[in-house]
Design a protein around this motif. Structure first.
Motif, PDB file in Angstrom:
ATOM      1  N   ARG A  79     -10.254 -22.843 -30.520  1.00 59.15           N
ATOM      2  CA  ARG A  79      -9.177 -21.894 -30.844  1.00 59.15           C
ATOM      3  C   ARG A  79      -9.660 -20.898 -31.911  1.00 59.15           C
ATOM      4  NH1 ARG A  79      -4.848 -25.084 -31.044  1.00 59.15           N
ATOM      5  NH2 ARG A  79      -3.933 -24.163 -29.191  1.00 59.15           N
ATOM      6  N   ALA A  80     -10.334 -21.410 -32.935  1.00 62.17           N
ATOM      7  CA  ALA A  80     -10.830 -20.544 -34.007  1.00 62.17           C
ATOM      8  C   ALA A  80     -11.917 -19.592 -33.493  1.00 62.17           C
ATOM      9  CB  ALA A  80     -11.366 -21.392 -35.159  1.00 62.17           C
ATOM     10  N   TYR A  81     -12.816 -20.094 -32.646  1.00 60.17           N
ATOM     11  CA  TYR A  81     -13.876 -19.258 -32.089  1.00 60.17           C
ATOM     12  C   TYR A  81     -13.284 -18.158 -31.218  1.00 60.17           C
ATOM     13  CZ  TYR A  81     -18.043 -17.981 -29.340  1.00 60.17           C
ATOM     14  OH  TYR A  81     -19.051 -17.317 -28.704  1.00 60.17           O
ATOM     15  N   ARG A  82     -12.277 -18.483 -30.432  1.00 65.38           N
ATOM     16  CA  ARG A  82     -11.605 -17.502 -29.569  1.00 65.38           C
ATOM     17  C   ARG A  82     -11.080 -16.342 -30.424  1.00 65.38           C
ATOM     18  NH1 ARG A  82      -8.337 -20.946 -27.459  1.00 65.38           N
ATOM     19  NH2 ARG A  82      -9.598 -21.385 -25.613  1.00 65.38           N
ATOM     20  N   LEU A  83     -10.462 -16.658 -31.541  1.00 63.71           N
ATOM     21  CA  LEU A  83      -9.932 -15.629 -32.433  1.00 63.71           C
ATOM     22  C   LEU A  83     -11.043 -14.894 -33.175  1.00 63.71           C
ATOM     23  CD1 LEU A  83      -6.936 -17.666 -33.882  1.00 63.71           C
ATOM     24  CD2 LEU A  83      -6.806 -15.770 -32.242  1.00 63.71           C
ATOM     25  N   ALA A  84     -11.998 -15.663 -33.706  1.00 62.95           N
ATOM     26  CA  ALA A  84     -13.084 -15.066 -34.495  1.00 62.95           C
ATOM     27  C   ALA A  84     -13.930 -14.113 -33.665  1.00 62.95           C
ATOM     28  CB  ALA A  84     -13.963 -16.165 -35.091  1.00 62.95           C
ATOM     29  N   ASP A  85     -14.227 -14.478 -32.426  1.00 61.53           N
ATOM     30  CA  ASP A  85     -15.056 -13.626 -31.581  1.00 61.53           C
ATOM     31  C   ASP A  85     -14.415 -12.258 -31.396  1.00 61.53           C
ATOM     32  OD1 ASP A  85     -17.387 -13.377 -29.631  1.00 61.53           O
ATOM     33  OD2 ASP A  85     -15.671 -12.870 -28.355  1.00 61.53           O
ATOM     34  N   ASN A  86     -13.122 -12.227 -31.200  1.00 60.25           N
ATOM     35  CA  ASN A  86     -12.427 -10.953 -31.036  1.00 60.25           C
ATOM     36  C   ASN A  86     -12.248 -10.209 -32.359  1.00 60.25           C
ATOM     37  OD1 ASN A  86     -11.603 -10.544 -28.142  1.00 60.25           O
ATOM     38  ND2 ASN A  86     -10.903 -12.627 -28.462  1.00 60.25           N
ATOM     39  N   LYS A  87     -11.933 -10.926 -33.420  1.00 63.90           N
ATOM     40  CA  LYS A  87     -11.669 -10.281 -34.706  1.00 63.90           C
ATOM     41  C   LYS A  87     -12.940  -9.694 -35.322  1.00 63.90           C
ATOM     42  CE  LYS A  87      -9.112  -9.026 -38.138  1.00 63.90           C
ATOM     43  NZ  LYS A  87      -8.172  -7.931 -37.958  1.00 63.90           N
ATOM     44  N   THR A  88     -14.034 -10.432 -35.269  1.00 68.13           N
ATOM     45  CA  THR A  88     -15.260  -9.941 -35.907  1.00 68.13           C
ATOM     46  C   THR A  88     -15.757  -8.658 -35.266  1.00 68.13           C
ATOM     47  OG1 THR A  88     -16.600 -11.432 -34.537  1.00 68.13           O
ATOM     48  CG2 THR A  88     -16.010 -12.201 -36.756  1.00 68.13           C
ATOM     49  N   ASN A  89     -15.448  -8.437 -34.006  1.00 67.35           N
ATOM     50  CA  ASN A  89     -15.826  -7.199 -33.331  1.00 67.35           C
ATOM     51  C   ASN A  89     -15.149  -5.982 -33.957  1.00 67.35           C
ATOM     52  OD1 ASN A  89     -17.090  -5.674 -31.279  1.00 67.35           O
ATOM     53  ND2 ASN A  89     -15.207  -5.713 -30.102  1.00 67.35           N
ATOM     54  N   GLU A  90     -13.969  -6.182 -34.534  1.00 68.87           N
ATOM     55  CA  GLU A  90     -13.226  -5.078 -35.141  1.00 68.87           C
ATOM     56  C   GLU A  90     -13.905  -4.533 -36.399  1.00 68.87           C
ATOM     57  OE1 GLU A  90      -9.245  -6.420 -35.876  1.00 68.87           O
ATOM     58  OE2 GLU A  90      -8.930  -6.979 -33.780  1.00 68.87           O
ATOM     59  N   PHE A  91     -14.799  -5.289 -37.002  1.00 69.27           N
ATOM     60  CA  PHE A  91     -15.453  -4.850 -38.230  1.00 69.27           C
ATOM     61  C   PHE A  91     -16.646  -3.934 -37.973  1.00 69.27           C
ATOM     62  CE2 PHE A  91     -13.350  -8.820 -39.499  1.00 69.27           C
ATOM     63  CZ  PHE A  91     -12.574  -8.330 -40.525  1.00 69.27           C
ATOM     64  N   SER A  92     -17.102  -3.873 -36.736  1.00 67.13           N
ATOM     65  CA  SER A  92     -18.224  -3.007 -36.400  1.00 67.13           C
ATOM     66  C   SER A  92     -17.751  -1.575 -36.279  1.00 67.13           C
ATOM     67  CB  SER A  92     -18.844  -3.440 -35.071  1.00 67.13           C
ATOM     68  OG  SER A  92     -19.369  -4.729 -35.170  1.00 67.13           O
ATOM     69  N   GLU A  93     -18.636  -0.656 -36.645  1.00 65.79           N
ATOM     70  CA  GLU A  93     -18.357   0.768 -36.520  1.00 65.79           C
ATOM     71  C   GLU A  93     -19.544   1.429 -35.841  1.00 65.79           C
ATOM     72  OE1 GLU A  93     -17.712   2.417 -40.377  1.00 65.79           O
ATOM     73  OE2 GLU A  93     -16.025   1.109 -40.822  1.00 65.79           O
ATOM     74  N   TRP A  94     -19.305   2.552 -35.217  1.00 66.31           N
ATOM     75  CA  TRP A  94     -20.383   3.326 -34.627  1.00 66.31           C
ATOM     76  C   TRP A  94     -21.019   4.196 -35.700  1.00 66.31           C
ATOM     77  CZ3 TRP A  94     -22.028   2.132 -29.989  1.00 66.31           C
ATOM     78  CH2 TRP A  94     -21.147   1.605 -29.052  1.00 66.31           C
ATOM     79  N   ASP A  95     -22.327   4.312 -35.674  1.00 61.52           N
ATOM     80  CA  ASP A  95     -23.033   5.319 -36.443  1.00 61.52           C
ATOM     81  C   ASP A  95     -23.024   6.553 -35.544  1.00 61.52           C
ATOM     82  OD1 ASP A  95     -25.295   7.066 -37.058  1.00 61.52           O
ATOM     83  OD2 ASP A  95     -25.914   5.520 -38.480  1.00 61.52           O
ATOM     84  N   ALA A  96     -22.210   7.545 -35.891  1.00 56.47           N
ATOM     85  CA  ALA A  96     -21.990   8.693 -35.010  1.00 56.47           C
ATOM     86  C   ALA A  96     -23.287   9.402 -34.641  1.00 56.47           C
ATOM     87  CB  ALA A  96     -21.017   9.673 -35.656  1.00 56.47           C
ATOM     88  N   GLY A  97     -24.198   9.521 -35.587  1.00 58.29           N
ATOM     89  CA  GLY A  97     -25.462  10.196 -35.310  1.00 58.29           C
ATOM     90  C   GLY A  97     -26.302   9.450 -34.298  1.00 58.29           C
TER      91      GLY A  97
END
Length: 186
Positions: free
Chosen positions: A82-100
Protein backbone atom coordinates in the motif's frame (compact mmCIF):
# COMPACT_ATOMS: atom_id res chain seq x y z
CA UNK A 1 17.57 -10.56 -8.11
CA UNK A 2 14.05 -11.47 -9.13
CA UNK A 3 13.05 -11.24 -12.77
CA UNK A 4 9.87 -10.17 -14.42
CA UNK A 5 7.70 -12.82 -16.02
CA UNK A 6 5.01 -12.78 -18.68
CA UNK A 7 1.56 -13.02 -17.14
CA UNK A 8 -1.90 -13.10 -18.67
CA UNK A 9 -3.85 -9.89 -18.19
CA UNK A 10 -6.84 -11.91 -17.00
CA UNK A 11 -4.69 -13.12 -14.08
CA UNK A 12 -3.93 -9.55 -12.92
CA UNK A 13 -6.34 -7.62 -10.68
CA UNK A 14 -6.37 -3.81 -10.51
CA UNK A 15 -6.25 -2.44 -6.98
CA UNK A 16 -9.83 -1.44 -6.13
CA UNK A 17 -8.84 1.65 -4.10
CA UNK A 18 -6.27 3.05 -6.54
CA UNK A 19 -6.36 6.81 -5.82
CA UNK A 20 -4.80 7.81 -9.15
CA UNK A 21 -6.99 8.89 -12.06
CA UNK A 22 -5.32 7.38 -15.12
CA UNK A 23 -7.76 8.08 -17.95
CA UNK A 24 -5.78 10.92 -19.60
CA UNK A 25 -2.56 8.89 -19.54
CA UNK A 26 -3.87 5.74 -21.21
CA UNK A 27 -3.55 6.88 -24.83
CA UNK A 28 0.03 8.24 -24.52
CA UNK A 29 1.05 5.01 -22.74
CA UNK A 30 -0.60 2.96 -25.48
CA UNK A 31 1.36 4.93 -28.08
CA UNK A 32 4.56 4.38 -26.12
CA UNK A 33 3.95 0.62 -25.91
CA UNK A 34 3.19 0.48 -29.64
CA UNK A 35 6.36 2.38 -30.56
CA UNK A 36 8.87 1.13 -28.01
CA UNK A 37 7.42 -2.10 -26.63
CA UNK A 38 6.30 -3.06 -23.14
CA UNK A 39 9.60 -2.40 -21.38
CA UNK A 40 8.53 -1.60 -17.82
CA UNK A 41 6.80 -4.41 -15.98
CA UNK A 42 3.66 -4.06 -13.92
CA UNK A 43 4.37 -4.73 -10.24
CA UNK A 44 1.86 -6.95 -8.42
CA UNK A 45 1.62 -8.42 -4.93
CA UNK A 46 1.58 -12.15 -4.12
CA UNK A 47 -2.13 -12.28 -5.03
CA UNK A 48 -1.46 -10.58 -8.41
CA UNK A 49 -3.13 -7.31 -7.37
CA UNK A 50 -1.47 -4.31 -9.02
CA UNK A 51 0.84 -2.27 -6.83
CA UNK A 52 2.46 -0.19 -9.60
CA UNK A 53 1.42 0.00 -13.25
CA UNK A 54 -2.32 0.61 -13.41
CA UNK A 55 -1.97 2.81 -16.50
CA UNK A 56 0.20 0.23 -18.28
CA UNK A 57 -2.42 -2.39 -17.40
CA UNK A 58 -5.27 -0.27 -18.81
CA UNK A 59 -3.23 0.53 -21.94
CA UNK A 60 -2.49 -3.18 -22.43
CA UNK A 61 -6.22 -3.95 -22.17
CA UNK A 62 -7.02 -1.28 -24.78
CA UNK A 63 -4.32 -2.68 -27.08
CA UNK A 64 -5.77 -6.17 -26.74
CA UNK A 65 -2.58 -7.67 -25.32
CA UNK A 66 -2.96 -11.09 -23.76
CA UNK A 67 0.27 -11.17 -21.73
CA UNK A 68 2.47 -8.46 -20.23
CA UNK A 69 5.71 -8.35 -18.25
CA UNK A 70 5.00 -8.51 -14.52
CA UNK A 71 7.18 -8.39 -11.43
CA UNK A 72 5.68 -10.21 -8.45
CA UNK A 73 6.72 -8.37 -5.28
CA UNK A 74 5.74 -11.26 -2.99
CA UNK A 75 8.22 -10.07 -0.35
CA UNK A 76 6.16 -6.95 0.46
CA UNK A 77 3.69 -6.99 3.33
CA UNK A 78 0.19 -5.61 2.68
CA UNK A 79 1.16 -2.35 4.37
CA UNK A 80 4.39 -2.10 2.36
CA UNK A 81 2.50 -2.74 -0.88
CA UNK A 82 0.00 0.00 0.00
CA UNK A 83 2.81 2.41 0.91
CA UNK A 84 4.80 1.58 -2.24
CA UNK A 85 1.70 2.14 -4.40
CA UNK A 86 1.36 5.64 -2.95
CA UNK A 87 5.08 6.43 -2.83
CA UNK A 88 5.69 5.44 -6.45
CA UNK A 89 3.07 7.92 -7.63
CA UNK A 90 3.90 10.69 -5.16
CA UNK A 91 7.67 10.71 -5.66
CA UNK A 92 7.13 11.29 -9.38
CA UNK A 93 5.51 14.64 -8.54
CA UNK A 94 8.81 15.98 -7.18
CA UNK A 95 10.59 15.70 -10.52
CA UNK A 96 10.77 18.72 -12.80
CA UNK A 97 11.85 19.16 -16.38
CA UNK A 98 15.01 21.07 -17.16
CA UNK A 99 13.48 23.20 -19.92
CA UNK A 100 16.77 23.67 -21.75
CA UNK A 101 17.68 20.02 -21.83
CA UNK A 102 14.11 19.03 -22.62
CA UNK A 103 14.09 21.34 -25.63
CA UNK A 104 17.40 19.92 -26.84
CA UNK A 105 16.11 16.35 -26.48
CA UNK A 106 12.79 17.12 -28.17
CA UNK A 107 14.59 18.89 -31.02
CA UNK A 108 16.78 15.80 -31.50
CA UNK A 109 13.71 13.60 -32.02
CA UNK A 110 12.99 14.24 -35.68
CA UNK A 111 11.05 11.22 -36.91
CA UNK A 112 8.51 10.75 -34.11
CA UNK A 113 5.58 12.95 -33.14
CA UNK A 114 6.14 13.52 -29.42
CA UNK A 115 2.56 14.73 -28.98
CA UNK A 116 1.68 11.01 -29.23
CA UNK A 117 3.30 10.67 -25.80
CA UNK A 118 1.67 13.69 -24.19
CA UNK A 119 4.12 16.46 -25.13
CA UNK A 120 2.55 19.70 -26.30
CA UNK A 121 4.08 22.64 -28.17
CA UNK A 122 4.02 24.77 -25.03
CA UNK A 123 5.89 22.23 -22.87
CA UNK A 124 9.11 24.15 -23.56
CA UNK A 125 8.91 27.85 -22.87
CA UNK A 126 11.39 30.63 -22.27
CA UNK A 127 12.21 29.57 -18.75
CA UNK A 128 14.98 31.12 -16.70
CA UNK A 129 15.92 28.74 -13.85
CA UNK A 130 14.61 29.73 -10.41
CA UNK A 131 18.08 29.44 -8.94
CA UNK A 132 20.08 30.98 -11.77
CA UNK A 133 23.02 31.74 -9.46
CA UNK A 134 23.88 28.05 -9.10
CA UNK A 135 23.30 27.51 -12.83
CA UNK A 136 25.52 30.40 -13.91
CA UNK A 137 28.37 29.55 -11.53
CA UNK A 138 28.69 26.11 -13.08
CA UNK A 139 29.31 27.52 -16.56
CA UNK A 140 32.80 28.14 -17.85
CA UNK A 141 31.74 30.87 -20.25
CA UNK A 142 29.12 33.42 -19.44
CA UNK A 143 27.32 36.08 -21.43
CA UNK A 144 25.88 39.25 -19.97
CA UNK A 145 22.82 41.18 -21.08
CA UNK A 146 22.80 44.89 -20.33
CA UNK A 147 19.39 45.77 -18.86
CA UNK A 148 18.35 48.86 -16.88
CA UNK A 149 21.94 49.56 -15.90
CA UNK A 150 22.57 45.98 -14.80
CA UNK A 151 24.72 43.27 -16.29
CA UNK A 152 22.41 40.25 -16.19
CA UNK A 153 24.32 36.93 -16.37
CA UNK A 154 23.06 34.50 -19.00
CA UNK A 155 24.16 30.98 -19.81
CA UNK A 156 25.06 30.10 -23.39
CA UNK A 157 21.79 28.20 -23.61
CA UNK A 158 19.78 31.23 -22.43
CA UNK A 159 21.48 33.42 -25.04
CA UNK A 160 20.74 30.84 -27.75
CA UNK A 161 17.11 30.51 -26.65
CA UNK A 162 16.60 34.28 -26.50
CA UNK A 163 18.13 34.68 -29.97
CA UNK A 164 15.84 31.94 -31.29
CA UNK A 165 12.78 33.67 -29.80
CA UNK A 166 13.91 37.03 -31.24
CA UNK A 167 14.40 35.52 -34.71
CA UNK A 168 10.95 33.91 -34.59
CA UNK A 169 9.42 37.21 -33.50
CA UNK A 170 11.17 39.33 -36.14
CA UNK A 171 10.26 36.78 -38.84
CA UNK A 172 6.59 37.23 -37.87
CA UNK A 173 6.58 41.00 -37.37
CA UNK A 174 9.46 42.22 -39.53
CA UNK A 175 10.84 44.25 -36.61
CA UNK A 176 12.16 43.75 -33.09
CA UNK A 177 9.89 46.50 -31.77
CA UNK A 178 7.66 45.08 -28.99
CA UNK A 179 9.78 41.92 -28.53
CA UNK A 180 10.19 42.32 -24.76
CA UNK A 181 6.46 42.82 -24.31
CA UNK A 182 5.89 39.77 -26.50
CA UNK A 183 8.07 37.44 -24.41
CA UNK A 184 6.71 38.79 -21.13
CA UNK A 185 3.13 38.11 -22.26
CA UNK A 186 3.76 34.52 -23.43
Amino acid sequence: MEKSELMKLVDITPYANNPRKNDRAIEPVMNSIREFGFNQPIVVDKDHVIIVGHTRYLAALELGLEKVPVYVAAHLSEEQARAYRLADNKTNEFSEWDAGLLELELDAVEDLDMSDYGFEDDDVELDIPKDSKDDSESLETQEYMKFAGHNVPMSDYEVELLEKKLNEYTDETGTAYGFVRHILEE
